[in-house]
Design a protein around this motif. Structure first.
Motif, PDB file in Angstrom:
ATOM      1  N   LEU A  35       0.830  -1.198   0.000  1.00 37.76           N
ATOM      2  CA  LEU A  35       0.000   0.000   0.000  1.00 37.76           C
ATOM      3  C   LEU A  35       0.871   1.257   0.000  1.00 37.76           C
ATOM      4  CD1 LEU A  35      -2.766   1.411   0.186  1.00 37.76           C
ATOM      5  CD2 LEU A  35      -2.633   1.140   2.678  1.00 37.76           C
ATOM      6  N   LYS A  36       1.941   1.233   0.779  1.00 31.37           N
ATOM      7  CA  LYS A  36       2.867   2.374   0.794  1.00 31.37           C
ATOM      8  C   LYS A  36       3.426   2.646  -0.599  1.00 31.37           C
ATOM      9  CE  LYS A  36       4.736   2.153   5.530  1.00 31.37           C
ATOM     10  NZ  LYS A  36       5.961   1.874   6.334  1.00 31.37           N
ATOM     11  N   GLN A  37       3.877   1.586  -1.265  1.00 27.59           N
ATOM     12  CA  GLN A  37       4.479   1.754  -2.591  1.00 27.59           C
ATOM     13  C   GLN A  37       3.463   2.257  -3.608  1.00 27.59           C
ATOM     14  OE1 GLN A  37       7.321  -1.554  -3.754  1.00 27.59           O
ATOM     15  NE2 GLN A  37       6.501  -2.462  -1.885  1.00 27.59           N
ATOM     16  N   VAL A  38       2.268   1.660  -3.605  1.00 32.99           N
ATOM     17  CA  VAL A  38       1.226   2.071  -4.544  1.00 32.99           C
ATOM     18  C   VAL A  38       0.840   3.527  -4.299  1.00 32.99           C
ATOM     19  CG1 VAL A  38      -1.195   1.730  -5.149  1.00 32.99           C
ATOM     20  CG2 VAL A  38       0.315  -0.247  -4.917  1.00 32.99           C
ATOM     21  N   HIS A  39       0.710   3.908  -3.034  1.00 32.93           N
ATOM     22  CA  HIS A  39       0.323   5.276  -2.677  1.00 32.93           C
ATOM     23  C   HIS A  39       1.409   6.270  -3.094  1.00 32.93           C
ATOM     24  CE1 HIS A  39      -2.184   8.125  -0.603  1.00 32.93           C
ATOM     25  NE2 HIS A  39      -1.193   8.524   0.202  1.00 32.93           N
ATOM     26  N   ALA A  40       2.679   5.921  -2.843  1.00 33.99           N
ATOM     27  CA  ALA A  40       3.786   6.812  -3.201  1.00 33.99           C
ATOM     28  C   ALA A  40       3.919   6.963  -4.709  1.00 33.99           C
ATOM     29  CB  ALA A  40       5.085   6.268  -2.611  1.00 33.99           C
ATOM     30  N   ILE A  41       3.773   5.852  -5.439  1.00 38.83           N
ATOM     31  CA  ILE A  41       3.862   5.904  -6.907  1.00 38.83           C
ATOM     32  C   ILE A  41       2.754   6.778  -7.473  1.00 38.83           C
ATOM     33  CG2 ILE A  41       3.611   4.527  -9.008  1.00 38.83           C
ATOM     34  CD1 ILE A  41       5.009   2.231  -7.510  1.00 38.83           C
ATOM     35  N   GLY A  42       1.564   6.646  -6.906  1.00 39.93           N
ATOM     36  CA  GLY A  42       0.432   7.431  -7.377  1.00 39.93           C
ATOM     37  C   GLY A  42       0.604   8.924  -7.147  1.00 39.93           C
ATOM     38  N   LYS A  43       1.336   9.296  -6.097  1.00 32.67           N
ATOM     39  CA  LYS A  43       1.564  10.709  -5.796  1.00 32.67           C
ATOM     40  C   LYS A  43       2.751  11.286  -6.569  1.00 32.67           C
ATOM     41  CE  LYS A  43      -0.431  11.642  -1.278  1.00 32.67           C
ATOM     42  NZ  LYS A  43      -0.167  12.218   0.051  1.00 32.67           N
ATOM     43  N   ALA A  44       3.705  10.428  -6.918  1.00 32.93           N
ATOM     44  CA  ALA A  44       4.943  10.897  -7.539  1.00 32.93           C
ATOM     45  C   ALA A  44       4.712  11.469  -8.929  1.00 32.93           C
ATOM     46  CB  ALA A  44       5.950   9.753  -7.606  1.00 32.93           C
ATOM     47  N   SER A  45       3.807  10.877  -9.687  1.00 35.78           N
ATOM     48  CA  SER A  45       3.522  11.350 -11.043  1.00 35.78           C
ATOM     49  C   SER A  45       2.139  10.859 -11.455  1.00 35.78           C
ATOM     50  CB  SER A  45       4.577  10.833 -12.029  1.00 35.78           C
ATOM     51  OG  SER A  45       4.536   9.419 -12.081  1.00 35.78           O
ATOM     52  N   LYS A  46       1.666  11.346 -12.581  1.00 38.25           N
ATOM     53  CA  LYS A  46       0.355  10.923 -13.065  1.00 38.25           C
ATOM     54  C   LYS A  46       0.482   9.530 -13.666  1.00 38.25           C
ATOM     55  CE  LYS A  46      -4.007  11.709 -14.043  1.00 38.25           C
ATOM     56  NZ  LYS A  46      -5.017  11.882 -12.993  1.00 38.25           N
ATOM     57  N   ASN A  47      -0.159   8.549 -13.052  1.00 37.75           N
ATOM     58  CA  ASN A  47      -0.095   7.178 -13.550  1.00 37.75           C
ATOM     59  C   ASN A  47      -1.347   6.424 -13.128  1.00 37.75           C
ATOM     60  OD1 ASN A  47       0.476   5.862 -10.839  1.00 37.75           O
ATOM     61  ND2 ASN A  47       2.271   7.201 -11.009  1.00 37.75           N
ATOM     62  N   ILE A  48      -1.324   5.127 -13.355  1.00 34.12           N
ATOM     63  CA  ILE A  48      -2.507   4.288 -13.147  1.00 34.12           C
ATOM     64  C   ILE A  48      -2.939   4.226 -11.684  1.00 34.12           C
ATOM     65  CG2 ILE A  48      -1.310   2.082 -12.786  1.00 34.12           C
ATOM     66  CD1 ILE A  48      -3.365   0.852 -14.752  1.00 34.12           C
ATOM     67  N   PHE A  49      -2.015   4.541 -10.747  1.00 32.50           N
ATOM     68  CA  PHE A  49      -2.335   4.502  -9.319  1.00 32.50           C
ATOM     69  C   PHE A  49      -2.710   5.869  -8.750  1.00 32.50           C
ATOM     70  CE2 PHE A  49       0.617   0.751  -9.594  1.00 32.50           C
ATOM     71  CZ  PHE A  49      -0.352  -0.207  -9.350  1.00 32.50           C
ATOM     72  N   SER A  50      -2.682   6.905  -9.580  1.00 36.43           N
ATOM     73  CA  SER A  50      -3.002   8.249  -9.093  1.00 36.43           C
ATOM     74  C   SER A  50      -4.501   8.382  -8.854  1.00 36.43           C
ATOM     75  CB  SER A  50      -2.553   9.293 -10.114  1.00 36.43           C
ATOM     76  OG  SER A  50      -1.161   9.202 -10.343  1.00 36.43           O
ATOM     77  N   PRO A  51      -4.892   9.094  -7.791  1.00 34.11           N
ATOM     78  CA  PRO A  51      -6.322   9.332  -7.556  1.00 34.11           C
ATOM     79  C   PRO A  51      -6.933  10.087  -8.730  1.00 34.11           C
ATOM     80  CG  PRO A  51      -5.022   9.923  -5.631  1.00 34.11           C
ATOM     81  CD  PRO A  51      -4.053   9.697  -6.743  1.00 34.11           C
ATOM     82  N   ALA A  52      -8.204   9.830  -8.987  1.00 28.81           N
ATOM     83  CA  ALA A  52      -8.895  10.485 -10.102  1.00 28.81           C
ATOM     84  C   ALA A  52     -10.281  10.914  -9.654  1.00 28.81           C
ATOM     85  CB  ALA A  52      -8.978   9.541 -11.294  1.00 28.81           C
ATOM     86  N   GLN A  53     -10.809  11.863 -10.397  1.00 27.51           N
ATOM     87  CA  GLN A  53     -12.164  12.349 -10.106  1.00 27.51           C
ATOM     88  C   GLN A  53     -13.058  12.177 -11.327  1.00 27.51           C
ATOM     89  OE1 GLN A  53     -12.972  13.553  -6.974  1.00 27.51           O
ATOM     90  NE2 GLN A  53     -10.906  12.853  -6.451  1.00 27.51           N
ATOM     91  N   ASN A  54     -12.827  11.098 -12.056  1.00 26.39           N
ATOM     92  CA  ASN A  54     -13.612  10.821 -13.262  1.00 26.39           C
ATOM     93  C   ASN A  54     -14.709   9.827 -12.906  1.00 26.39           C
ATOM     94  OD1 ASN A  54     -14.618  10.294 -15.787  1.00 26.39           O
ATOM     95  ND2 ASN A  54     -12.905   8.995 -16.404  1.00 26.39           N
ATOM     96  N   PHE A  55     -15.940  10.303 -12.831  1.00 26.84           N
ATOM     97  CA  PHE A  55     -17.038   9.440 -12.382  1.00 26.84           C
ATOM     98  C   PHE A  55     -17.923   8.970 -13.535  1.00 26.84           C
ATOM     99  CE2 PHE A  55     -15.788  11.956  -8.718  1.00 26.84           C
ATOM    100  CZ  PHE A  55     -15.599  10.959  -7.783  1.00 26.84           C
ATOM    101  N   SER A  56     -17.406   9.082 -14.762  1.00 28.22           N
ATOM    102  CA  SER A  56     -18.195   8.600 -15.902  1.00 28.22           C
ATOM    103  C   SER A  56     -18.414   7.100 -15.827  1.00 28.22           C
ATOM    104  CB  SER A  56     -17.487   8.954 -17.214  1.00 28.22           C
ATOM    105  OG  SER A  56     -16.216   8.332 -17.264  1.00 28.22           O
TER     106      SER A  56
END
Length: 509
Positions: free
Chosen positions: A369-390
């Protein structure tokens, strides 16, 4: 599935019934004698369409229970001799340049012999035993094997005796352990594997029925031997490629998943694509109401937990774009499926709660979880949070774009499950600095539906009856690093008293 025939009945007086029974008995006796003589008569003649009609009459007569119960051993003995002769003649015909019409007649006669024996076995232990003792199983299996290995001009003509022969074996095995054991000993594993690889869906379906009927705990354990696991792998492949074949799914769920040795053997010999299918079946089985009584043994759960720990890093490749090959993607999807299964297993299913103490499972999950969370924050990628609710508005295409939908949420869910009423694990998450990490995931993320709810659930389990964890969260609130709204959702509020921070329970209306 055994064949059963229904007949119309009408109300008769007691006298009428007695007269009818005597008439039927006399008619059955005469019919027995006539048909037995007719079948025996075909043995010394060149095969013709009249012989086919004799066998069809025998098949039709065997639908009647009275006839079935009264048929003499001589009729079966003559049919066995006919079938043996047909087998010999078919072998000769395939090695010589026989005309198509002769071969076609041979195949029709073989199919009709099988139909007759299939009908004879319906709800009749007596007939099953007679037929077995005469040697029908051996000659039938030899015929099925021969039909599988020889190329005939008309494949449709071959499929008919194949299907009928397998149906006969299925009816012969139903409710008769001796027949099951003999069929198994003569067909396992090579012939059964051949039949399951036939290019005919009905043949495969009927062969699956025979396999399901014959299986028991000892036979499943026999299948777990490395040299025999190919048959189990073929069944699992059919579960993936032909999900409408109910028998293969029943074999997997009612037999295979109960054997940890077989599950481990299959998993080791599977591609990642096939592993996902196996894990989907396990997941579905866990959701059955009677999963505790008929479900997966704990040893399988331990094996899957270890498999998750060993391979979980494969998911991280999805963020870097290095998952260029299909196999790498399937490896990551296997890890995601393993996580889904572990979440379900630890959702208060008593037989699997020992996973709370599985060596380093909690540590592995928190670190991932730490690694996934850090990767998602480091740059825009598949693990980054999104606000696309389509994806929640019926847009199926958009909802299936990311293979890691809900992955981070499920990591948090698993942590929450492993910490439920477990002080050691609560403390371990605190020591691993996992509590701030979970609180940092209380925000809405369209890539992780319900992640805030799972974070709240996990935090609740981490704080329950654990003063040290409560004090840590209180201190995080004072530093401004904790989401107070998340605490409020949990029913807590932070209060300062005499220079100390206290986490108090809020009474909700």
């Amino acid at each position: 599935m055994p064949y059963h025939f229904q007949f119309r009945t009408s109300k008769l007086s007691g006298w009428d019934i007695r007269v009818l029974k005597m008439t039927n008995m006399a008619a059955t006796t005469n019919s027995n004698l006539d048909l037995t003589a007719s079948i025996a008569g075909t043995l010394n003649e060149k095969h013709c369409h009249e012989h086919l009609q004799v066998l069809k009459t025998f098949t039709s007569s065997l639908r009647d229970k009275d006839y079935r119960d009264a048929v003499k051993e001589e009729a079966f003995s003559s049919t066995f001799k006919v079938l043996s002769r047909l087998y010999d003649e078919l072998q000769t015909a395939s090695s010589e340049d026989q005309d198509l019409e002769s071969v076609s007649l041979l195949l029709q006669l073989i199919a009709e012999c099988f139909r007759a024996q299939r009908n004879a076995c319906v709800q009749s232990t007596r007939n099953q035993s007679l037929i077995r003792e005469l040697g029908f199983i051996n000659v039938s299996l030899k015929l099925l094997s021969f039909l599988q290995t020889k190329n005939f001009e008309s494949s449709d003509g071959v499929f008919e005796p194949l299907r009928c022969g397998i149906q006969f074996l299925g009816n012969l095995a139903v409710g008769n352990q001796t027949c099951k054991d003999e069929i198994w000993s003569l067909s396992y594993p090579d012939l059964l594997l051949q039949l399951l690889n036939t290019d005919d869906e009905k043949t495969v379906n009927y062969a699956s029925m025979v396999l399901h009927t014959c299986l028991d705990e000892s036979k499943v354990e026999e299948m777990s031997n490395p040299q025999n696991v190919q048959l189990a792998l073929r069944v699992m492949e059919l579960c993936r490629t032909q999900p409408d074949l109910d028998w293969t799914v029943l074999i997997a769920t009612q037999h295979f998943l109960k054997s940890s040795a077989l599950v481990e053997g299959m998993y080791s010999g599977m591609s990642n694509h096939e592993r996902v299918t196996l894990l989907e079946l396990i997941f579905a089985q866990l959701q059955e109401e009677d999963s505790e009584e008929f479900g997966i043994p704990p040893s399988v759960a331990g094996f899957l937990a270890s498999s998750f720990q060993e391979g979980c890093g494969a998911v991280l490749t999805l963020a870097t774009g290095s998952a260029s090959s299909e196999e790498v993607l399937q490896e990551a999807l296997t890890v995601i499926s393993l996580l889904d299964v572990l979440c379900e297993m630890t959702s208060d299913l008593k037989q699997f709660m020992f996973l709370q103490d599985h060596p380093d499972l909690l540590v592995t999950t928190v670190e991932l979880l730490k690694q996934v969370h850090a990767i998602g924050k480091a740059s825009k990628n598949i693990f980054s949070p999104a606000q696309n609710f389509s994806s929640f508005s019926g847009d199926v295409e958009s909802s299936s774009q990311s293979p890691v939908i809900s992955f981070k949420a499920h990591l948090i869910r698993l942590i929450g499950n492993l910490c439920h009423s477990n002080v050691n694990n609560q403390n371990k998450v605190r020591e691993l600095e996992g509590i701030p990490l979970i609180l940092d995931n209380c925000n809405i993320d369209s890539n992780n539906p319900f992640i805030s709810q799972w974070a709240i659930f996990a935090t609740r389990n981490l704080l329950e009856h654990n003063l040290q964890n409560q004090e840590l969260v209180a201190s995080l609130e004072r530093q401004g690093t904790a989401d107070y709204s998340a605490l409020k959702e949990l029913g807590f509020q932070v209060e300062e008293r005499d220079g100390r921070l206290l986490l108090k329970t809020v009474r909700k209306d």
